[in-house]
Write a protein that holds these residues in place. Structure first.
Motif, PDB file in Angstrom:
ATOM      1  N   UNK A 152      -5.737 -14.153  -0.955  1.00 44.44           N
ATOM      2  CA  UNK A 152      -5.387 -13.893   0.436  1.00 44.44           C
ATOM      3  C   UNK A 152      -6.642 -14.106   1.278  1.00 44.44           C
ATOM      4  N   UNK A 153      -6.444 -14.589   2.505  1.00 41.12           N
ATOM      5  CA  UNK A 153      -7.572 -14.778   3.416  1.00 41.12           C
ATOM      6  C   UNK A 153      -7.210 -14.207   4.783  1.00 41.12           C
ATOM      7  N   UNK A 154      -8.223 -13.639   5.463  1.00 37.04           N
ATOM      8  CA  UNK A 154      -8.086 -13.248   6.860  1.00 37.04           C
ATOM      9  C   UNK A 154      -7.070 -12.153   7.104  1.00 37.04           C
ATOM     10  N   UNK A 155      -6.190 -12.392   8.060  1.00 38.82           N
ATOM     11  CA  UNK A 155      -5.213 -11.392   8.465  1.00 38.82           C
ATOM     12  C   UNK A 155      -4.314 -10.993   7.305  1.00 38.82           C
ATOM     13  N   UNK A 156      -4.091 -11.901   6.365  1.00 40.64           N
ATOM     14  CA  UNK A 156      -3.246 -11.568   5.219  1.00 40.64           C
ATOM     15  C   UNK A 156      -3.860 -10.444   4.384  1.00 40.64           C
ATOM     16  N   UNK A 157      -5.192 -10.372   4.333  1.00 45.72           N
ATOM     17  CA  UNK A 157      -5.848  -9.289   3.599  1.00 45.72           C
ATOM     18  C   UNK A 157      -5.491  -7.957   4.239  1.00 45.72           C
ATOM     19  N   UNK A 158      -5.588  -7.886   5.569  1.00 45.97           N
ATOM     20  CA  UNK A 158      -5.287  -6.648   6.274  1.00 45.97           C
ATOM     21  C   UNK A 158      -3.797  -6.289   6.171  1.00 45.97           C
ATOM     22  N   UNK A 159      -2.940  -7.304   6.279  1.00 46.22           N
ATOM     23  CA  UNK A 159      -1.499  -7.064   6.181  1.00 46.22           C
ATOM     24  C   UNK A 159      -1.130  -6.507   4.815  1.00 46.22           C
ATOM     25  N   UNK A 160      -1.708  -7.117   3.766  1.00 46.74           N
ATOM     26  CA  UNK A 160      -1.435  -6.660   2.409  1.00 46.74           C
ATOM     27  C   UNK A 160      -1.993  -5.264   2.171  1.00 46.74           C
ATOM     28  N   UNK A 161      -3.175  -5.015   2.736  1.00 47.10           N
ATOM     29  CA  UNK A 161      -3.793  -3.692   2.597  1.00 47.10           C
ATOM     30  C   UNK A 161      -2.931  -2.623   3.253  1.00 47.10           C
ATOM     31  N   UNK A 162      -2.362  -2.937   4.417  1.00 46.25           N
ATOM     32  CA  UNK A 162      -1.501  -1.979   5.109  1.00 46.25           C
ATOM     33  C   UNK A 162      -0.245  -1.694   4.293  1.00 46.25           C
ATOM     34  N   UNK A 163       0.311  -2.728   3.666  1.00 45.78           N
ATOM     35  CA  UNK A 163       1.480  -2.521   2.802  1.00 45.78           C
ATOM     36  C   UNK A 163       1.138  -1.591   1.648  1.00 45.78           C
ATOM     37  N   UNK A 164      -0.063  -1.775   1.076  1.00 46.11           N
ATOM     38  CA  UNK A 164      -0.496  -0.907  -0.022  1.00 46.11           C
ATOM     39  C   UNK A 164      -0.636   0.533   0.452  1.00 46.11           C
ATOM     40  N   UNK A 165      -1.198   0.726   1.661  1.00 46.94           N
ATOM     41  CA  UNK A 165      -1.341   2.072   2.214  1.00 46.94           C
ATOM     42  C   UNK A 165       0.023   2.710   2.453  1.00 46.94           C
ATOM     43  N   UNK A 174       2.812   2.060   0.879  1.00 47.28           N
ATOM     44  CA  UNK A 174       3.389   2.425  -0.431  1.00 47.28           C
ATOM     45  C   UNK A 174       2.720   3.684  -0.972  1.00 47.28           C
ATOM     46  N   UNK A 175       1.407   3.765  -0.807  1.00 39.77           N
ATOM     47  CA  UNK A 175       0.670   4.932  -1.300  1.00 39.77           C
ATOM     48  C   UNK A 175       1.124   6.206  -0.600  1.00 39.77           C
ATOM     49  N   UNK A 176       1.298   6.123   0.717  1.00 32.27           N
ATOM     50  CA  UNK A 176       1.747   7.289   1.467  1.00 32.27           C
ATOM     51  C   UNK A 176       3.162   7.700   1.069  1.00 32.27           C
ATOM     52  N   UNK A 177       4.017   6.698   0.822  1.00 32.12           N
ATOM     53  CA  UNK A 177       5.384   7.002   0.392  1.00 32.12           C
ATOM     54  C   UNK A 177       5.377   7.691  -0.978  1.00 32.12           C
ATOM     55  N   UNK A 178       4.547   7.178  -1.896  1.00 31.03           N
ATOM     56  CA  UNK A 178       4.450   7.785  -3.221  1.00 31.03           C
ATOM     57  C   UNK A 178       3.867   9.197  -3.139  1.00 31.03           C
ATOM     58  N   UNK A 179       2.882   9.381  -2.250  1.00 29.73           N
ATOM     59  CA  UNK A 179       2.292  10.708  -2.092  1.00 29.73           C
ATOM     60  C   UNK A 179       3.355  11.714  -1.645  1.00 29.73           C
ATOM     61  N   UNK A 180       4.229  11.273  -0.741  1.00 28.32           N
ATOM     62  CA  UNK A 180       5.302  12.152  -0.296  1.00 28.32           C
ATOM     63  C   UNK A 180       6.295  12.460  -1.399  1.00 28.32           C
ATOM     64  N   UNK A 181       6.605  11.474  -2.227  1.00 23.99           N
ATOM     65  CA  UNK A 181       7.571  11.684  -3.309  1.00 23.99           C
ATOM     66  C   UNK A 181       6.989  12.519  -4.448  1.00 23.99           C
ATOM     67  N   UNK A 182       5.737  12.225  -4.809  1.00 21.75           N
ATOM     68  CA  UNK A 182       5.113  12.906  -5.940  1.00 21.75           C
ATOM     69  C   UNK A 182       4.469  14.224  -5.552  1.00 21.75           C
ATOM     70  N   UNK A 209      -3.191  11.051  -3.898  1.00 19.03           N
ATOM     71  CA  UNK A 209      -2.980   9.670  -4.355  1.00 19.03           C
ATOM     72  C   UNK A 209      -3.796   9.331  -5.593  1.00 19.03           C
ATOM     73  N   UNK A 210      -4.917   9.998  -5.802  1.00 19.62           N
ATOM     74  CA  UNK A 210      -5.729   9.741  -6.997  1.00 19.62           C
ATOM     75  C   UNK A 210      -5.011  10.156  -8.274  1.00 19.62           C
ATOM     76  N   UNK A 211      -3.948  10.964  -8.146  1.00 25.45           N
ATOM     77  CA  UNK A 211      -3.192  11.449  -9.304  1.00 25.45           C
ATOM     78  C   UNK A 211      -1.913  10.637  -9.541  1.00 25.45           C
ATOM     79  N   UNK A 212      -1.682   9.594  -8.731  1.00 26.91           N
ATOM     80  CA  UNK A 212      -0.426   8.852  -8.842  1.00 26.91           C
ATOM     81  C   UNK A 212      -0.176   8.319 -10.253  1.00 26.91           C
TER      82      UNK A 212
END
Length: 410
Positions: A240-253, A255-263, A267-270
């Motif tokens: 990934x290059x440029x804006x795609x890095x940030x877009x992908x990073x936001x998607x990861x965040x 997902x992480x927040x959604x998992x944190x809410x479910x679990x 997040x370090x314990x996921x």
């Protein structure tokens, strides 16, 4: 011909003249499917809309207020496909979908940088590349790519991006000495006119028709995602290059927040929590399988003990699985009756199996599959199918009951 988009990749608007407009039909890829459109091939005296080539998709944009669905190269001309006609000789205004263009510039220049570092510093050649809608990849002429090497290459590329190295375009003609120093996989057979060399100062010179940034700092960052086996013992390295890095990073965040809410944990314990859930689920599934097997035994024992022996037996269990189906059939093996088993629930669908006399199975199987919106296959005394809707499973039971009630199923 070098188009205006190749002279200045940062132009977003441009005035040009219509040279020709002819009726045409093109297949346009939309959401992964090819759709045929009847429209017009428009050729302008110059264009800022890049025609597909060099691994880079075409630009989108407008000519006046008419949308350009596709741009292709035809020898030294760029052909703009539209659904509305334009008049030859008219002066028109071009506008580009800048977000798409700049994204392609970032990915393409990033690929040049990545391939240059792999080749010059690690002796790994790029044999092709692909600019995808979400990810891109280079095909590498190697059989493995260690993780530590991937990290080293990524760090090197980002160091060069932070150094703000200029990227320039040189225009040459066939036979110019400068062409001998540039990398290329060869020119297209129908290429005519000038040849462009994309130069990353002190890093790389490469023949290319695509649009590029003017400075590596415009790439922002590059992230190497993963290496995976490709064709002919090669490796595909996704990036990934440029804006795609940030877009992908936001998607990861997200997902992480959604998992944190479910679990309901940090997040370090996921990973630890998911591993525990998997183990717990494995035990639960094993227990459920044992219970279903016991239920299958009880249900089939009732059939075996019935007097007189019924002409058919019907079993349905929404929580059932293939093991439940097998247990039913195994426990009634040798009984000269029709066995109908279904598992699944309502609109979620499921699976069915008929086992018994070939004549009965052959008549009932296709009818039941039609009622349940499924697709089945029958061979001899067995008919099995995956079905999409089990809402009418009760009607299937009634169908079998009526079948055996009339003339004893003959």
């Amino acid at each position: 011909m070098v188009f205006k988009c190749q002279e200045d990749s940062y132009l977003t608007e441009f005035t040009s003249v219509v040279k020709s407009c002819t009726k045409s039909a093109q297949q346009i890829v939309e959401n992964g499917k090819k759709i045929k459109y009847d429209g017009y091939d428009v050729i302008l005296d110059d264009t800022i809309l890049f025609p597909e080539g060099g691994g880079q998709p075409c630009d989108f944009g407008f000519v006046n207020d008419i949308k350009v669905l596709q741009v292709t190269r035809r020898k030294d001309a760029a052909v703009h496909f539209t659904l509305e006609p334009l008049t030859g000789g008219d002066t028109v205004q071009q506008k580009i979908d800048w977000d798409r263009r700049f994204d392609h510039m970032q990915q393409h220049s990033g690929q040049h940088l990545l391939s240059a570092i792999l080749e010059r510093e690690h002796k790994i050649d790029t044999t092709s590349w692909w600019l995808g809608e979400e990810e891109s990849h280079v095909e590498l002429n190697c059989t493995k790519l260690p993780l530590d090497l991937i990290k080293k290459v990524e760090e090197r590329c980002n160091d060069l991006i932070r150094s703000a190295i200029p990227v320039s375009v040189k225009v040459c003609n066939k036979g110019d000495p400068g062409l001998d120093e540039a990398h290329t996989r060869g020119l297209p057979e129908d290429h005519v006119g000038s040849i462009r060399i994309i130069s990353i100062a002190g890093v790389d010179e490469n023949l290319c028709c695509g649009t590029h940034v003017s400075n590596l700092s415009h790439l922002q960052a590059i992230k190497l995602i993963r290496a995976e086996p490709g064709k002919k013992n090669k490796i595909n390295l996704r990036f990934l290059v440029g804006k795609r890095v940030m877009t992908n990073f936001q998607k990861c965040l997200d997902r992480e927040q959604a998992l944190t809410g479910l679990l309901k944990n940090d997040s370090s314990k996921h990973a630890e929590l998911v591993e525990k859930l998997q183990k717990s689920l494995k035990v639960s599934n094993k227990n459920l399988s044992n219970v279903l097997s016991d239920i299958a035994t009880l249900e089939t024992n009732l059939v075996r003990a019935a007097e007189p022996i019924p002409p058919y037996a019907y079993f349905h269990k929404k929580e059932g699985d293939q093991d439940y189906i097998k247990a039913i059939c195994r426990n009634l093996e040798g009984f000269n009756i029709l066995v109908f088993v279904s598992v699944g629930d309502g609109k979620q669908g499921g699976n069915i199996l008929l086992v018994g006399d070939e004549a009965h199975v052959g008549k009932l199987g296709p009818q039941i599959v039609r009622m349940l919106d499924g697709k089945g296959v029958g061979k001899g005394s067995r008919y099995q199918a995956k079905v999409n809707d089990l809402t009418d499973i009760g009607k299937c039971h009634q169908l079998i009951k009526d079948y055996f009630s009339h003339s004893n199923g003959v």
